[in-house]
Design an enzyme around this catalytic site. Structure first.
Site, PDB file in Angstrom:
ATOM      1  N   GLY A 291       0.837  -1.205   0.121  1.00 33.27           N
ATOM      2  CA  GLY A 291      -0.081  -0.183   0.082  1.00 33.27           C
ATOM      3  C   GLY A 291       0.653   1.345  -0.013  1.00 33.27           C
TER       4      GLY A 291
ATOM      5  N   HIS B 120      14.368  -7.611  -5.091  1.00 36.59           N
ATOM      6  CA  HIS B 120      13.056  -6.988  -5.123  1.00 36.59           C
ATOM      7  C   HIS B 120      13.006  -5.555  -5.667  1.00 36.59           C
ATOM      8  CE1 HIS B 120       8.886  -6.280  -4.111  1.00 36.59           C
ATOM      9  NE2 HIS B 120       8.797  -5.659  -3.040  1.00 36.59           N
ATOM     10  N   HIS B 121      13.921  -4.663  -4.994  1.00 35.85           N
ATOM     11  CA  HIS B 121      13.909  -3.071  -5.120  1.00 35.85           C
ATOM     12  C   HIS B 121      15.195  -2.744  -5.116  1.00 35.85           C
ATOM     13  CE1 HIS B 121      11.498   0.749  -4.980  1.00 35.85           C
ATOM     14  NE2 HIS B 121      12.541   0.936  -4.690  1.00 35.85           N
TER      15      HIS B 121
ATOM     16  N   ARG C 218      14.319  -0.043   2.206  1.00 32.51           N
ATOM     17  CA  ARG C 218      13.079   0.431   1.905  1.00 32.51           C
ATOM     18  C   ARG C 218      11.884  -0.019   2.877  1.00 32.51           C
ATOM     19  NH1 ARG C 218       8.693  -0.569  -0.985  1.00 32.51           N
ATOM     20  NH2 ARG C 218       9.672  -2.614  -1.970  1.00 32.51           N
TER      21      ARG C 218
ATOM     22  N   HIS D 218      13.079  -9.024  -0.976  1.00 28.95           N
ATOM     23  CA  HIS D 218      11.775  -9.181  -0.400  1.00 28.95           C
ATOM     24  C   HIS D 218      11.895 -10.379   0.360  1.00 28.95           C
ATOM     25  CE1 HIS D 218       7.799  -9.650   0.756  1.00 28.95           C
ATOM     26  NE2 HIS D 218       7.500  -8.531  -0.048  1.00 28.95           N
TER      27      HIS D 218
ATOM     28  N   ARG E 244      12.764  -5.498   6.211  1.00 26.32           N
ATOM     29  CA  ARG E 244      12.945  -6.526   5.126  1.00 26.32           C
ATOM     30  C   ARG E 244      14.380  -7.087   5.242  1.00 26.32           C
ATOM     31  NH1 ARG E 244       9.156  -4.090  -0.001  1.00 26.32           N
ATOM     32  NH2 ARG E 244       7.607  -4.635   0.991  1.00 26.32           N
TER      33      ARG E 244
ATOM     34  N   ARG F  96       2.010 -11.117   7.304  1.00 25.89           N
ATOM     35  CA  ARG F  96       2.731 -11.070   8.661  1.00 25.89           C
ATOM     36  C   ARG F  96       2.165  -9.863   9.303  1.00 25.89           C
ATOM     37  NH1 ARG F  96       8.086  -9.936   6.978  1.00 25.89           N
ATOM     38  NH2 ARG F  96       7.445  -9.752   4.546  1.00 25.89           N
TER      39      ARG F  96
ATOM     40  N   ASP G   1      17.413   0.837 -17.888  1.00 24.53           N
ATOM     41  CA  ASP G   1      17.779   1.643 -19.029  1.00 24.53           C
ATOM     42  C   ASP G   1      18.115   3.105 -18.785  1.00 24.53           C
ATOM     43  OD1 ASP G   1      16.971  -0.696 -20.115  1.00 24.53           O
ATOM     44  OD2 ASP G   1      15.604  -0.044 -21.586  1.00 24.53           O
TER      45      ASP G   1
ATOM     46  N   GLY H 265       5.496  -0.212   1.636  1.00 27.29           N
ATOM     47  CA  GLY H 265       4.484   0.996   1.664  1.00 27.29           C
ATOM     48  C   GLY H 265       5.416   2.326   1.192  1.00 27.29           C
TER      49      GLY H 265
ATOM     50  N   GLU I  72       3.608  -8.326   2.516  1.00 25.29           N
ATOM     51  CA  GLU I  72       4.066  -8.064   3.981  1.00 25.29           C
ATOM     52  C   GLU I  72       2.893  -8.046   5.029  1.00 25.29           C
ATOM     53  OE1 GLU I  72       6.824  -5.061   3.918  1.00 25.29           O
ATOM     54  OE2 GLU I  72       8.002  -5.954   5.324  1.00 25.29           O
TER      55      GLU I  72
HETATM   56  P1  ADP Z   1       7.993   2.860 -10.987  1.00 28.01           P
HETATM   57  O1  ADP Z   1       7.634   2.301  -9.785  1.00 28.01           O
HETATM   58  O2  ADP Z   1       9.137   3.797 -10.647  1.00 28.01           O
HETATM   59  O3  ADP Z   1       7.083   3.636 -11.480  1.00 28.01           O
HETATM   60  P2  ADP Z   1       7.709   0.864 -12.905  1.00 28.01           P
HETATM   61  O4  ADP Z   1       8.558  -0.373 -12.898  1.00 28.01           O
HETATM   62  O5  ADP Z   1       6.472   0.824 -12.374  1.00 28.01           O
HETATM   63  O6  ADP Z   1       8.507   2.055 -11.965  1.00 28.01           O
HETATM   64  O7  ADP Z   1       7.623   1.414 -14.229  1.00 28.01           O
HETATM   65  C1  ADP Z   1       8.788   1.658 -15.178  1.00 28.01           C
HETATM   66  C2  ADP Z   1       8.301   1.427 -16.572  1.00 28.01           C
HETATM   67  O8  ADP Z   1       9.326   1.979 -17.284  1.00 28.01           O
HETATM   68  C3  ADP Z   1       8.136   0.038 -17.035  1.00 28.01           C
HETATM   69  O9  ADP Z   1       6.662  -0.004 -17.375  1.00 28.01           O
HETATM   70  C4  ADP Z   1       9.170  -0.283 -17.833  1.00 28.01           C
HETATM   71  O10 ADP Z   1       8.806  -0.948 -18.970  1.00 28.01           O
HETATM   72  C5  ADP Z   1       9.443   1.408 -18.460  1.00 28.01           C
HETATM   73  N1  ADP Z   1      10.640   1.425 -19.036  1.00 28.01           N
HETATM   74  C6  ADP Z   1      11.774   0.858 -18.661  1.00 28.01           C
HETATM   75  N2  ADP Z   1      13.066   1.230 -19.449  1.00 28.01           N
HETATM   76  C7  ADP Z   1      12.330   1.944 -20.548  1.00 28.01           C
HETATM   77  C8  ADP Z   1      12.822   2.565 -21.915  1.00 28.01           C
HETATM   78  N3  ADP Z   1      14.183   2.448 -22.117  1.00 28.01           N
HETATM   79  N4  ADP Z   1      11.791   3.190 -22.549  1.00 28.01           N
HETATM   80  C9  ADP Z   1      10.671   3.380 -22.274  1.00 28.01           C
HETATM   81  N5  ADP Z   1      10.021   2.693 -21.297  1.00 28.01           N
HETATM   82  C10 ADP Z   1      10.944   2.045 -20.258  1.00 28.01           C
END
Ligand code: ADP
Length: 586
Positions: A76, A408-409, A448, A269, A306, A285, A248, A451, A282
């Site tokens: 959440g 996880h993160h 982290r 995690h 965590r 728990r 990326d 939440g 989580e």
């Molecule tokens: P956050 O929680 O920070 O929003 P997410 O993982 O939910 O991160 O979202 C990141 C998004 O960025 C994903 O949908 C992923 O596919 C997209 N993404 C990652 N690299 C690229 C890229 N080079 N070009 C376009 N989209 C990208």
């Protein structure tokens, strides 16, 4: 949940075709703000920019669907102090939120970012609810001193709710989403200011000229090479991440001189199914489950942070443990149903039966469970110091899920300031470059709290969207306000205009165990408080119904709200009692 692609929600005016320069076949485009990544942070940023008045915003997403890792988040959004906490009598503050987050992050966090997170958190809950989301139940999560995590009222996982809400809003606002379009490079001028993004879509490679970029590409938890580059100890670890989490944005930002922070801080995690990588939230728990090892013994305060829980599991036989709970816990959390449906939970009528099925010594497990029930009754856990023990775990059936830690993160990332501007290696903002969400570092420090990722996404996503729009306006943007400030959370109106007479009213409804009596306070024509006075419902189930139903009634200002799963009769009793009370307020 599978989120379908957004198609046809763009407007021609938002992405203007300009004469092509990169290849004759593919035309370049131009806009004011390019948001890279349509996960939680990216969609939030795009929506906020448009709510602030931006006209030309485009979302670029490399995957065929939106949602990224965000759709997988189960917990959440941490926020304090909120009206939902006040409703539940939870005493919380920005200071305590900051303190817990810093402590949880081993004080490695950037305190200014943590403070910004906490200060904007209550408004973030309102914002999500205002755009059609549902965060009205407050629960306990690891590392928080009080109940602070805000979840959907049906106790389901937060990710699908949030991503669906954001998808709908993006569509409603007509923000173009270029799916299957990968950002390859951020273009800058001689002064280092952002001028465009080179992307590759289905039609080929082209440039989107832009004044500002919001980098929201998420983390690098699915890029094993990058993970082990920054933290060699995680070689061979499974991951909970979606396959697009390849870092990326890190590569693109590095190329234009961005600074980085805490790259080696990668969170595992603690409770992930080793076979199919399902994360047991989580909340399992938090709502009462314990962890036992293959010898049938507890080994840690299950509500520890965590990193501590992950490390403790890794020290057990085969580096695995069982998440163990009973019928009452199952009924308190809808997310558990999906684990049961997914076939990753073993169940039995007795503790001994469960022990046999999971290959644990029945006598040991029985002893562990009896001891725990005693601790729960006395409210003190002398073995591991667990403070919150929701249920005695004595109600058949009994359930167990195998778990182990997984990547996880990624907590480190590009360095930002409190305005979500990306800073270069000298600590100065890169003109026109903003970032929010998992791509950034500094908010979570060395660990982290559950939440805080969803909080990070919404809070810094909103800040990045607003800051990008403000920057564009200062730099000759073509935007003009299209949505008035009234859409902002502070001025938000309830979904249904209420018009009750002010006063305090009482009502009675029929629950599962008997009568439920409520007291309803109406102020300025709206229901502001519902207090449940008397009832004979099952503890736990009652609190769940109370949290869900009362929150919805206050939010919607009507009593015809959804019942809470697993607590239908109690929910109906509360609704009837409030409806009876409001009869006198009409
Ligand atoms: P956050 O929680 O920070 O929003 P997410 O993982 O939910 O991160 O979202 C990141 C998004 O960025 C994903 O949908 C992923 O596919 C997209 N993404 C990652 N690299 C690229 C890229 N080079 N070009 C376009 N989209 C990208």
């Amino acid at each position: 949940m599978v989120v379908g692609p957004i198609t046809g929600c763009g407007t021609e005016s938002a992405v203007n075709e300009t004469p092509g320069t990169s290849t004759p076949a593919v035309q370049d485009k131009s806009t004011d703000i390019v948001v890279i990544g349509a996960g939680g942070a990216g969609m939030t940023a795009a929506i906020q920019a448009v709510q602030d008045g931006a006209k030309n915003v485009v979302l670029v997403e490399k995957m065929p669907i939106t949602g990224g890792n965000s759709v997988r988040s189960t917990g959440g959004l941490n926020a304090a102090p909120t009206k939902y906490q006040e409703r539940d009598g939870i005493k919380d503050s920005i200071e305590l939120f900051v303190e817990d987050t810093m402590k949880g992050g081993h004080n490695l966090n950037d305190e200014s970012l943590v403070r910004t997170l906490a200060e904007n958190s209550a408004a973030a809950v309102d914002w999500v609810n205002d755009i059609g989301g549902d965060l009205s139940v407050v629960g306990m999560f690891g590392g928080a001193s009080v109940k602070r995590i805000h979840r959907p009222s049906d106790t389901s996982a937060v990710g699908p709710m949030l991503v669906t809400t954001l998808n709908n809003k993006v569509e409603e606002l007509g923000i173009p989403v270029l799916l299957n379009t990968k950002a390859e490079e951020i273009l800058v001028d001689a002064n280092g200011a952002v001028t465009g993004v080179k992307v590759t879509g289905e039609e080929g490679t082209y440039t989107i000229k832009t004044k500002a970029v919001v980098l929201a590409t998420g983390g690098f938890g699915a890029n094993a090479e990058m993970v082990t580059k920054y933290k060699p100890a995680l070689a061979g670890f499974a991951t909970t991440n979606h396959k697009g989490a390849t870092g990326d944005g890190i590569v693109m930002a590095e190329k234009i001189g961005a600074g980085f922070v805490d790259m080696e801080q990668i969170q595992t995690h603690p409770t992930v199914n080793p076979t199919d990588q399902t994360i047991y939230t989580e909340g399992v728990r938090g709502n009462g489950a314990i962890l036992v090892n293959k010898e049938g013994k507890r080994f840690i305060n299950e509500l520890e942070t965590r990193d501590v829980v992950s490390e403790a599991i890794l020290k057990q036989t085969e580096g695995q443990a069982y998440l163990l709970f009973d019928q009452e816990v199952r009924e308190s959390l809808k997310a558990i149903e999906s684990y049961i449906k997914g076939g990753i939970i073993v169940e039995a009528d007795t503790i001994e039966g469960l022990a046999e099925q999971i290959g644990v010594d029945p006598a040991n497990l029985k002893e562990t469970m009896e001891k725990y029930a005693g601790y729960q009754a006395s409210g003190s856990d002398p073995d591991f110091g667990r403070a919150s023990m929701e249920f005695p775990l004595t109600q058949s059936k009994y359930y167990a899920g195998l778990c182990a830690p997984a990547v996880h993160h990624t907590m480190g990332g590009v360095k930002i300031n409190t305005e979500a501007q990306v800073l270069n290696t000298d600590g100065n903002p890169i003109p026109g470059l903003f970032a929010g969400g998992e791509i950034t570092g500094g908010v979570h420090g060395g660990n982290r709290l559950g939440g805080n990722a969803v909080a990070d996404i919404v809070i810094f996503g909103r800040i990045a969207g607003s800051a990008a729009h403000a920057y564009v306006m200062e730099n000759g943007g073509t935007t003009e306000p299209t949505i008035q400030a009234a859409a902002k959370p502070a001025e938000a109106k309830p979904e249904v205009e209420a018009n009750y007479k002010d006063g305090t009213y009482t009502g009675v409804g029929q629950g599962k165990g008997g009568e439920i009596k409520v007291e309803v306070v109406v102020k300025d024509g709206e229901v502001i408080k519902v207090t449940l006075k008397d009832h004979a419902e099952t503890p736990g189930i009652f609190e769940n119904a109370e949290e869900g139903v009362v929150g919805e009634i206050i939010r919607k200002q009507i009593t015809e709200v959804d019942a809470v799963g697993g607590a239908t009769m109690t929910s109906e009793g509360i609704k009837a009692a409030v409806a009876q009370a409001l009869e006198a307020a009409k």
